[in-house]
Design a protein around this motif. Structure first.
Motif, PDB file in Angstrom:
ATOM      1  N   SER A 117       0.951  -1.011  -0.557  1.00 47.14           N
ATOM      2  CA  SER A 117       0.432  -0.006  -0.164  1.00 47.14           C
ATOM      3  C   SER A 117       0.952   1.350   0.098  1.00 47.14           C
ATOM      4  O   SER A 117       0.249   2.339  -0.663  1.00 47.14           O
ATOM      5  CB  SER A 117      -1.268  -0.345   1.334  1.00 47.14           C
ATOM      6  OG  SER A 117      -0.244  -0.132   2.468  1.00 47.14           O
ATOM      7  N   THR A 177       3.890   7.041   4.244  1.00 50.30           N
ATOM      8  CA  THR A 177       3.219   5.831   4.090  1.00 50.30           C
ATOM      9  C   THR A 177       3.823   4.892   5.579  1.00 50.30           C
ATOM     10  O   THR A 177       2.641   4.274   6.527  1.00 50.30           O
ATOM     11  CB  THR A 177       2.155   5.664   2.749  1.00 50.30           C
ATOM     12  OG1 THR A 177       2.564   6.747   2.690  1.00 50.30           O
ATOM     13  CG2 THR A 177       1.323   4.671   3.114  1.00 50.30           C
ATOM     14  N   LEU A 197      -3.467  13.798   4.991  1.00 53.68           N
ATOM     15  CA  LEU A 197      -4.890  13.781   4.348  1.00 53.68           C
ATOM     16  C   LEU A 197      -4.130  11.791   4.531  1.00 53.68           C
ATOM     17  O   LEU A 197      -5.217  10.887   5.002  1.00 53.68           O
ATOM     18  CB  LEU A 197      -4.505  13.425   2.869  1.00 53.68           C
ATOM     19  CG  LEU A 197      -5.807  15.143   2.133  1.00 53.68           C
ATOM     20  CD1 LEU A 197      -5.521  14.949   1.135  1.00 53.68           C
ATOM     21  CD2 LEU A 197      -6.741  14.756   2.968  1.00 53.68           C
ATOM     22  N   ILE A 198      -2.621  11.523   4.343  1.00 49.41           N
ATOM     23  CA  ILE A 198      -2.338  10.366   4.874  1.00 49.41           C
ATOM     24  C   ILE A 198      -2.681   9.672   5.906  1.00 49.41           C
ATOM     25  O   ILE A 198      -3.166   8.653   5.929  1.00 49.41           O
ATOM     26  CB  ILE A 198      -0.901   9.894   4.090  1.00 49.41           C
ATOM     27  CG1 ILE A 198      -0.917   9.676   2.400  1.00 49.41           C
ATOM     28  CG2 ILE A 198      -0.450   8.599   4.454  1.00 49.41           C
ATOM     29  CD1 ILE A 198       0.081   9.728   1.821  1.00 49.41           C
ATOM     30  N   LEU A 245      -5.368  10.862   8.034  1.00 48.06           N
ATOM     31  CA  LEU A 245      -6.214  10.234   8.710  1.00 48.06           C
ATOM     32  C   LEU A 245      -7.134   9.538   7.596  1.00 48.06           C
ATOM     33  O   LEU A 245      -7.548   8.506   8.005  1.00 48.06           O
ATOM     34  CB  LEU A 245      -7.164  11.509   8.180  1.00 48.06           C
ATOM     35  CG  LEU A 245      -6.808  12.770   8.468  1.00 48.06           C
ATOM     36  CD1 LEU A 245      -7.720  13.608   8.134  1.00 48.06           C
ATOM     37  CD2 LEU A 245      -7.267  12.830   9.938  1.00 48.06           C
ATOM     38  N   VAL A 246      -6.512   9.243   6.540  1.00 45.29           N
ATOM     39  CA  VAL A 246      -7.114   7.454   5.959  1.00 45.29           C
ATOM     40  C   VAL A 246      -6.827   6.679   6.607  1.00 45.29           C
ATOM     41  O   VAL A 246      -7.490   5.617   6.792  1.00 45.29           O
ATOM     42  CB  VAL A 246      -6.962   7.621   4.326  1.00 45.29           C
ATOM     43  CG1 VAL A 246      -7.545   6.529   3.385  1.00 45.29           C
ATOM     44  CG2 VAL A 246      -7.333   8.993   3.767  1.00 45.29           C
ATOM     45  N   PHE A 247      -4.936   6.511   6.570  1.00 45.10           N
ATOM     46  CA  PHE A 247      -5.129   4.792   7.414  1.00 45.10           C
ATOM     47  C   PHE A 247      -5.189   4.938   8.869  1.00 45.10           C
ATOM     48  O   PHE A 247      -5.316   4.103   9.804  1.00 45.10           O
ATOM     49  CB  PHE A 247      -3.156   5.433   7.199  1.00 45.10           C
ATOM     50  CG  PHE A 247      -2.445   4.488   5.641  1.00 45.10           C
ATOM     51  CD1 PHE A 247      -2.954   3.251   5.118  1.00 45.10           C
ATOM     52  CD2 PHE A 247      -2.856   5.717   4.624  1.00 45.10           C
ATOM     53  CE1 PHE A 247      -2.731   2.851   4.392  1.00 45.10           C
ATOM     54  CE2 PHE A 247      -2.449   5.391   3.673  1.00 45.10           C
ATOM     55  CZ  PHE A 247      -2.641   4.224   3.400  1.00 45.10           C
ATOM     56  N   TYR A 248      -4.539   6.680   9.981  1.00 48.69           N
ATOM     57  CA  TYR A 248      -5.477   5.960  10.726  1.00 48.69           C
ATOM     58  C   TYR A 248      -6.868   5.372  10.701  1.00 48.69           C
ATOM     59  O   TYR A 248      -7.443   4.561  12.037  1.00 48.69           O
ATOM     60  CB  TYR A 248      -5.174   7.243  11.597  1.00 48.69           C
ATOM     61  CG  TYR A 248      -5.785   7.204  13.060  1.00 48.69           C
ATOM     62  CD1 TYR A 248      -5.134   7.190  14.282  1.00 48.69           C
ATOM     63  CD2 TYR A 248      -6.773   7.742  13.866  1.00 48.69           C
ATOM     64  CE1 TYR A 248      -5.176   7.292  15.375  1.00 48.69           C
ATOM     65  CE2 TYR A 248      -7.665   7.565  14.799  1.00 48.69           C
ATOM     66  CZ  TYR A 248      -6.514   7.444  16.011  1.00 48.69           C
ATOM     67  OH  TYR A 248      -7.440   7.199  17.431  1.00 48.69           O
ATOM     68  N   MET A 249      -8.081   5.673  10.237  1.00 50.67           N
ATOM     69  CA  MET A 249      -9.687   5.816  10.686  1.00 50.67           C
ATOM     70  C   MET A 249      -9.803   3.934   9.632  1.00 50.67           C
ATOM     71  O   MET A 249      -9.734   3.498  10.294  1.00 50.67           O
ATOM     72  CB  MET A 249     -10.233   6.385   9.602  1.00 50.67           C
ATOM     73  CG  MET A 249     -10.224   7.817  10.034  1.00 50.67           C
ATOM     74  SD  MET A 249     -11.127   8.410  11.769  1.00 50.67           S
ATOM     75  CE  MET A 249     -12.521   7.160  11.932  1.00 50.67           C
ATOM     76  N   LEU A 250      -8.360   3.210   8.888  1.00 54.54           N
ATOM     77  CA  LEU A 250      -8.572   2.690   8.114  1.00 54.54           C
ATOM     78  C   LEU A 250      -7.909   1.767   9.847  1.00 54.54           C
ATOM     79  O   LEU A 250      -8.859   0.288   9.989  1.00 54.54           O
ATOM     80  CB  LEU A 250      -7.129   2.535   7.100  1.00 54.54           C
ATOM     81  CG  LEU A 250      -7.470   0.824   6.701  1.00 54.54           C
ATOM     82  CD1 LEU A 250      -8.661   0.530   6.136  1.00 54.54           C
ATOM     83  CD2 LEU A 250      -6.345   1.369   5.062  1.00 54.54           C
TER      84      LEU A 250
END
Length: 339
Positions: free
Chosen positions: A16, A50, A118-119, A121-126
């Motif tokens: 990823s 990431t 943004l990265i 936020l997205v990966f924390y939530m995922l």
């Protein structure tokens, strides 16, 4: 029970991260003045950042359960992750600026910081969703294990359920026989001993052959005949092949006991019980001659048998009654298909 540790596959993390880094080079390919070096450095920064976000947040996961056990979501941890990410991105972009001094630092830094947030936020939530799914799965596994243990414990209680009134009545009958110097007293003691030996030997078994169950029932009927004499009788009409089928221990004894509990048993009104096989069922039938004051029925005897068949075979017993007779139909348990 050993709980599984939450893990994210290293392959998923690295693939990823690399994919996201490669994805950021796509807009640059469309630029008029495409620079391979710039595209590679941008992709490298994004991929490394990431990776950092993945491992930093995975490291913080144990704190989910300590601080926010209800949801696993922690706004302070998210803010800290974003703050640390901004600092890490600043250092990485600063290092790239030293290698490429021609690029404008301000717009370049702003672009990467927005991308980094943004990265994050997205990966924390995922990661949060994956962690919650893992926790829910663990809870479901634990609930299923507890449910299975509870059902097993209940079944053990069902198997060990012996009516204390029968022992009390048997001892009273024995006392009367001894006082009257009945010549059958010794045989009665031997049969009572046999019955409770069967109880001790078979109560831990889930199933026994019908032929063995009938041996237990014969010993039980001998004790009942000493008490009721010709006031009770049992007739067998079982096909030969069914003697090798299986039943839960003491099922037939409980059914006969249920007949005595609800019906008049006397020399004037003898109770006749028939045990026979019909199709895929073993049937216990008696003529109805209900007591005038039978007392309150708890239904525990038939419920005991029904729950044992549900536990072992996932089938219910069938109860049929009319004005003249009462029948209980037990599903026949074959060794190869059921046991």
């Amino acid at each position: 029970m050993i709980k599984k540790t939450f893990k994210v596959s290293a392959g998923i993390i690295w693939l990823s991260s690399i994919f996201l880094g490669v994805l950021t080079t796509v807009p640059k390919i469309a630029e008029k003045y495409f620079s391979v070096f710039e595209a590679i450095t941008d992709a490298l920064i994004t991929s490394l950042f990431t990776l950092f976000v993945w491992y930093f947040n995975i490291y913080s996961l144990p704190k989910f359960s300590r601080h926010t056990t209800e949801t696993g979501f922690s706004p302070p941890l998210l803010i800290r992750s974003i703050g640390v990410g901004v600092l890490v991105m600043f250092l990485m972009v600063g290092a790239q600026k030293l290698m490429m001094p021609s690029r404008e630092f301000g717009p370049f830094m702003l672009m990467f910081e927005v991308r980094g947030i943004l990265i994050n936020l997205v990966f924390y939530m995922l990661l949060h969703l994956l962690y919650q799914a893992h926790q829910n799965q663990q809870v479901m596994v634990e609930l299923e294990r507890t449910k299975a243990d509870n059902m097993g414990a209940q079944y053990e209680l069902l198997k060990q359920q012996v009516n204390p009134h029968f022992l009390f009545n048997s001892l009273n009958t024995l006392k009367s026989m001894v006082e009257l110097e009945d010549k059958n007293s010794v045989d009665f003691i031997l049969k009572l001993s046999d019955f409770y030996r069967f109880t001790l030997e078979n109560r831990k078994l889930d199933l026994i052959q019908l032929s063995e169950e009938i041996e237990i029932l014969d010993a039980y009927m001998f004790l009942l005949k000493a008490r009721f004499e010709e006031g009770i009788s049992l007739e067998y009409r079982i096909e030969d092949e069914h003697y090798h089928t299986w039943v839960p221990p003491f099922t037939l004894q409980l059914l006969v006991e249920n007949c005595i509990k609800h019906n008049v048993v006397s020399l004037d009104y003898p109770l006749h019980i028939v045990l026979y096989s019909e199709g895929d069922h073993l049937i216990v039938e008696n003529k109805l001659q209900l007591k005038n004051n039978p007392g309150r029925s708890t239904g525990m005897g038939l419920d005991n048998i029904n729950r044992r068949y549900l536990h072992l075979l996932d089938k219910k017993i069938e109860i049929e009654t009319n004005q003249d007779s009462f029948r209980v139909k037990l599903p026949i348990i074959h060794e190869r298909t059921n046991h």
